[in-house]
Design a protein around this motif. Structure first.
Motif, PDB file in Angstrom:
ATOM      1  N   SER A 130      52.232  27.800  37.646  1.00 33.12           N
ATOM      2  CA  SER A 130      52.077  26.519  36.964  1.00 33.12           C
ATOM      3  C   SER A 130      52.058  26.786  35.472  1.00 33.12           C
ATOM      4  O   SER A 130      51.209  27.519  34.973  1.00 33.12           O
ATOM      5  N   VAL A 131      53.041  26.200  34.759  1.00 32.49           N
ATOM      6  CA  VAL A 131      53.147  26.371  33.312  1.00 32.49           C
ATOM      7  C   VAL A 131      53.271  24.987  32.683  1.00 32.49           C
ATOM      8  O   VAL A 131      54.297  24.639  32.083  1.00 32.49           O
ATOM      9  N   GLY A 132      52.250  24.195  32.830  1.00 41.53           N
ATOM     10  CA  GLY A 132      52.288  22.849  32.262  1.00 41.53           C
ATOM     11  C   GLY A 132      53.428  22.044  32.861  1.00 41.53           C
ATOM     12  O   GLY A 132      53.616  21.991  34.079  1.00 41.53           O
ATOM     13  N   THR A 133      54.228  21.445  31.974  1.00 40.36           N
ATOM     14  CA  THR A 133      55.375  20.648  32.424  1.00 40.36           C
ATOM     15  C   THR A 133      56.676  21.435  32.397  1.00 40.36           C
ATOM     16  O   THR A 133      57.730  20.891  32.714  1.00 40.36           O
ATOM     17  N   LEU A 134      56.580  22.717  32.019  1.00 40.29           N
ATOM     18  CA  LEU A 134      57.789  23.538  31.940  1.00 40.29           C
ATOM     19  C   LEU A 134      58.229  23.973  33.336  1.00 40.29           C
ATOM     20  O   LEU A 134      57.415  24.250  34.217  1.00 40.29           O
ATOM     21  N   ASP A 135      59.513  24.027  33.520  1.00 38.54           N
ATOM     22  CA  ASP A 135      60.096  24.475  34.776  1.00 38.54           C
ATOM     23  C   ASP A 135      60.710  25.851  34.542  1.00 38.54           C
ATOM     24  O   ASP A 135      61.856  25.964  34.095  1.00 38.54           O
ATOM     25  N   LEU A 136      59.940  26.908  34.822  1.00 42.43           N
ATOM     26  CA  LEU A 136      60.391  28.270  34.571  1.00 42.43           C
ATOM     27  C   LEU A 136      60.329  29.068  35.871  1.00 42.43           C
ATOM     28  O   LEU A 136      59.441  28.857  36.703  1.00 42.43           O
ATOM     29  N   PRO A 137      61.275  29.984  36.048  1.00 44.33           N
ATOM     30  CA  PRO A 137      61.241  30.833  37.249  1.00 44.33           C
ATOM     31  C   PRO A 137      60.093  31.836  37.172  1.00 44.33           C
ATOM     32  O   PRO A 137      59.674  32.268  36.096  1.00 44.33           O
ATOM     33  N   LEU A 138      59.584  32.200  38.330  1.00 45.68           N
ATOM     34  CA  LEU A 138      58.441  33.117  38.406  1.00 45.68           C
ATOM     35  C   LEU A 138      58.761  34.465  37.773  1.00 45.68           C
ATOM     36  O   LEU A 138      57.920  35.056  37.082  1.00 45.68           O
ATOM     37  N   LYS A 139      59.971  34.942  37.997  1.00 47.05           N
ATOM     38  CA  LYS A 139      60.353  36.248  37.460  1.00 47.05           C
ATOM     39  C   LYS A 139      60.278  36.264  35.941  1.00 47.05           C
ATOM     40  O   LYS A 139      59.763  37.230  35.347  1.00 47.05           O
ATOM     41  N   GLU A 140      60.753  35.220  35.262  1.00 49.48           N
ATOM     42  CA  GLU A 140      60.739  35.187  33.807  1.00 49.48           C
ATOM     43  C   GLU A 140      59.316  35.058  33.261  1.00 49.48           C
ATOM     44  O   GLU A 140      58.975  35.661  32.242  1.00 49.48           O
ATOM     45  N   VAL A 141      58.499  34.301  33.940  1.00 48.40           N
ATOM     46  CA  VAL A 141      57.105  34.161  33.493  1.00 48.40           C
ATOM     47  C   VAL A 141      56.375  35.491  33.624  1.00 48.40           C
ATOM     48  O   VAL A 141      55.591  35.873  32.747  1.00 48.40           O
ATOM     49  N   MET A 142      56.629  36.222  34.686  1.00 51.42           N
ATOM     50  CA  MET A 142      55.977  37.511  34.861  1.00 51.42           C
ATOM     51  C   MET A 142      56.441  38.514  33.817  1.00 51.42           C
ATOM     52  O   MET A 142      55.682  39.396  33.407  1.00 51.42           O
ATOM     53  N   LYS A 143      57.675  38.387  33.355  1.00 54.78           N
ATOM     54  CA  LYS A 143      58.138  39.247  32.258  1.00 54.78           C
ATOM     55  C   LYS A 143      57.347  38.960  30.989  1.00 54.78           C
ATOM     56  O   LYS A 143      56.946  39.882  30.260  1.00 54.78           O
ATOM     57  N   MET A 144      57.098  37.676  30.709  1.00 49.29           N
ATOM     58  CA  MET A 144      56.316  37.322  29.532  1.00 49.29           C
ATOM     59  C   MET A 144      54.868  37.776  29.676  1.00 49.29           C
ATOM     60  O   MET A 144      54.246  38.223  28.706  1.00 49.29           O
ATOM     61  N   VAL A 145      54.351  37.671  30.870  1.00 57.82           N
ATOM     62  CA  VAL A 145      52.985  38.132  31.117  1.00 57.82           C
ATOM     63  C   VAL A 145      52.886  39.637  30.897  1.00 57.82           C
ATOM     64  O   VAL A 145      51.933  40.137  30.292  1.00 57.82           O
ATOM     65  N   LYS A 146      53.877  40.376  31.377  1.00 63.13           N
ATOM     66  CA  LYS A 146      53.869  41.835  31.207  1.00 63.13           C
ATOM     67  C   LYS A 146      53.929  42.221  29.735  1.00 63.13           C
ATOM     68  O   LYS A 146      53.271  43.182  29.306  1.00 63.13           O
ATOM     69  N   ARG A 147      54.706  41.483  28.938  1.00 65.68           N
ATOM     70  CA  ARG A 147      54.823  41.793  27.514  1.00 65.68           C
ATOM     71  C   ARG A 147      53.582  41.363  26.736  1.00 65.68           C
ATOM     72  O   ARG A 147      53.199  42.019  25.767  1.00 65.68           O
ATOM     73  N   SER A 148      52.951  40.274  27.118  1.00 65.47           N
ATOM     74  CA  SER A 148      51.897  39.677  26.303  1.00 65.47           C
ATOM     75  C   SER A 148      50.497  40.140  26.691  1.00 65.47           C
ATOM     76  O   SER A 148      49.648  40.325  25.811  1.00 65.47           O
ATOM     77  N   PHE A 149      50.243  40.305  27.980  1.00 71.49           N
ATOM     78  CA  PHE A 149      48.897  40.636  28.429  1.00 71.49           C
ATOM     79  C   PHE A 149      48.662  42.135  28.365  1.00 71.49           C
ATOM     80  O   PHE A 149      49.564  42.943  28.629  1.00 71.49           O
ATOM     81  N   LYS A 150      47.446  42.482  28.026  1.00 73.53           N
ATOM     82  CA  LYS A 150      47.041  43.890  28.008  1.00 73.53           C
ATOM     83  C   LYS A 150      46.419  44.246  29.352  1.00 73.53           C
ATOM     84  O   LYS A 150      45.375  43.721  29.730  1.00 73.53           O
ATOM     85  N   PHE A 151      47.088  45.155  30.082  1.00 76.08           N
ATOM     86  CA  PHE A 151      46.604  45.567  31.398  1.00 76.08           C
ATOM     87  C   PHE A 151      46.168  47.035  31.360  1.00 76.08           C
ATOM     88  O   PHE A 151      46.705  47.829  30.574  1.00 76.08           O
ATOM     89  N   PRO A 152      45.211  47.411  32.216  1.00 83.74           N
ATOM     90  CA  PRO A 152      44.862  48.837  32.335  1.00 83.74           C
ATOM     91  C   PRO A 152      46.044  49.635  32.859  1.00 83.74           C
ATOM     92  O   PRO A 152      46.994  49.082  33.434  1.00 83.74           O
ATOM     93  N   GLU A 153      45.992  50.941  32.680  1.00 81.79           N
ATOM     94  CA  GLU A 153      47.095  51.803  33.098  1.00 81.79           C
ATOM     95  C   GLU A 153      47.294  51.789  34.607  1.00 81.79           C
ATOM     96  O   GLU A 153      48.391  52.073  35.091  1.00 81.79           O
TER      97      GLU A 153
END
Length: 221
Positions: free
Chosen positions: A135-158
C-alpha cells in the motif's frame, strides 16, 4: 523268670547357644556390609547424565515459545537502538501478516509505504518473508519496484537480505549472534494461531577451532 531287656539311652550332645549367636551375628554383619556397599557405590539416578554430555553440537539448549506481542516488543526495542542515528525510520510488526512500513520520498514528496509478507521457516532455521501486497497511498506501483526503493532507502542489518527480484526478504538468523556467542533458529511461526517458537543454541567450540588453527600454523612453518 525272664530277664528284663536293658534299654540303652544315647545322650544327645548339648547345644551351644553361643555358637548359634555368633553365626547369626556373622550373617547380619555380612548382609549389612553387602547392602551398604551396593547403596554407596551404585548411581542413585542412573538415567540422568551430565548436561555437558547430553548436549551435542546442533542441539538447542533452550526452546523459546513466544507470541506476536512479545516478538513485536523485542523488534521495536532493537530497531529503536539500530536506527537511532538514521534519518529514515521504519517499523516491522507481526499481525496476521508481517508488515514493513516506513516513509521515503518519491518525486520529492514524502510517501508512507506498507509492505505485507508471509513468513516461512526454512530448514536451516532462517526466516523468509515473501511479499504478498503493498500500500503506497494512491499510487499504483508494482511490488518489485517498491522493494527496490526500500532496499536503497532503508538501513538494514547485514543479516537482512532484500531481494526485489524474488519479492522476498531473508532474515539470516544464522548470521545473527549475541555478544556471548549464542544464536537462535526459528522452529515455527504461525501468525494466525499466535504461535512462535525459537531454539537457543550454544556457540561453536572455540577450543576446537583454536586447536585446529594452531595445528595448521605449526604445519605451515
Amino acid at each position: 523268670m525272664k530277664k528284663k531287656d536293658k534299654t540303652t539311652f544315647i545322650k544327645s550332645p548339648k547345644q551351644n547357644p553361643w555358637k548359634w549367636a555368633f553365626l547369626v551375628l556373622v550373617v547380619l554383619l555380612l548382609g549389612s556390609g553387602i547392602f551398604l556397599g551396593t547403596r554407596i557405590f551404585s548411581v542413585r539416578e542412573p538415567h540422568y547424565q551430565n548436561a555437558t554430555e547430553t548436549t551435542r553440537q546442533g542441539d538447542p539448549i533452550l526452546t523459546i515459545n513466544s507470541n506476536k506481542k512479545q516478538v513485536n516488543q523485542l523488534i521495536d526495542f532493537y530497531l529503536q537502538e539500530y536506527l537511532k542515528d538514521s534519518d529514515i525510520k521504519y517499523n516491522f510488526v507481526l499481525e496476521n501478516e508481517a508488515m514493513l512500513s516506513g516513509e521515503f520520498k518519491i518525486l520529492n514528496f514524502p510517501v508512507t509505504v506498507y509492505l505485507y509478507f508471509d513468513p516461512y521457516v526454512m530448514e536451516n532455521g532462517n526466516v523468509q518473508l515473501r511479499g504478498t501486497s503493498l500500500s503506497v497511498g494512491t499510487l499504483d506501483l508494482p511490488l518489485k519496484e517498491v522493494m527496490k526503493m526500500v532496499k536503497r532507502s532503508f538501513k538494514f542489518p547485514e543479516w537482512i537480505e532484500v531481494d526485489p527480484d524474488d519479492k522476498s526478504i531473508l532474515i539470516r538468523l544464522d548470521q545473527f549472534q549475541m555478544q556471548n556467542g549464542l544464536f537462535i533458529k526459528a522452529n515455527r511461526i504461525n501468525l494466525l494461531d499466535d504461535e512462535i517458537q525459537f531454539g537457543l543454541y550454544l556457540p561453536k567450540d572455540k577450543t576446537a577451532e583454536s586447536t585446529s588453527s594452531s595445528v595448521s600454523e605449526s604445519s605451515s612453518k
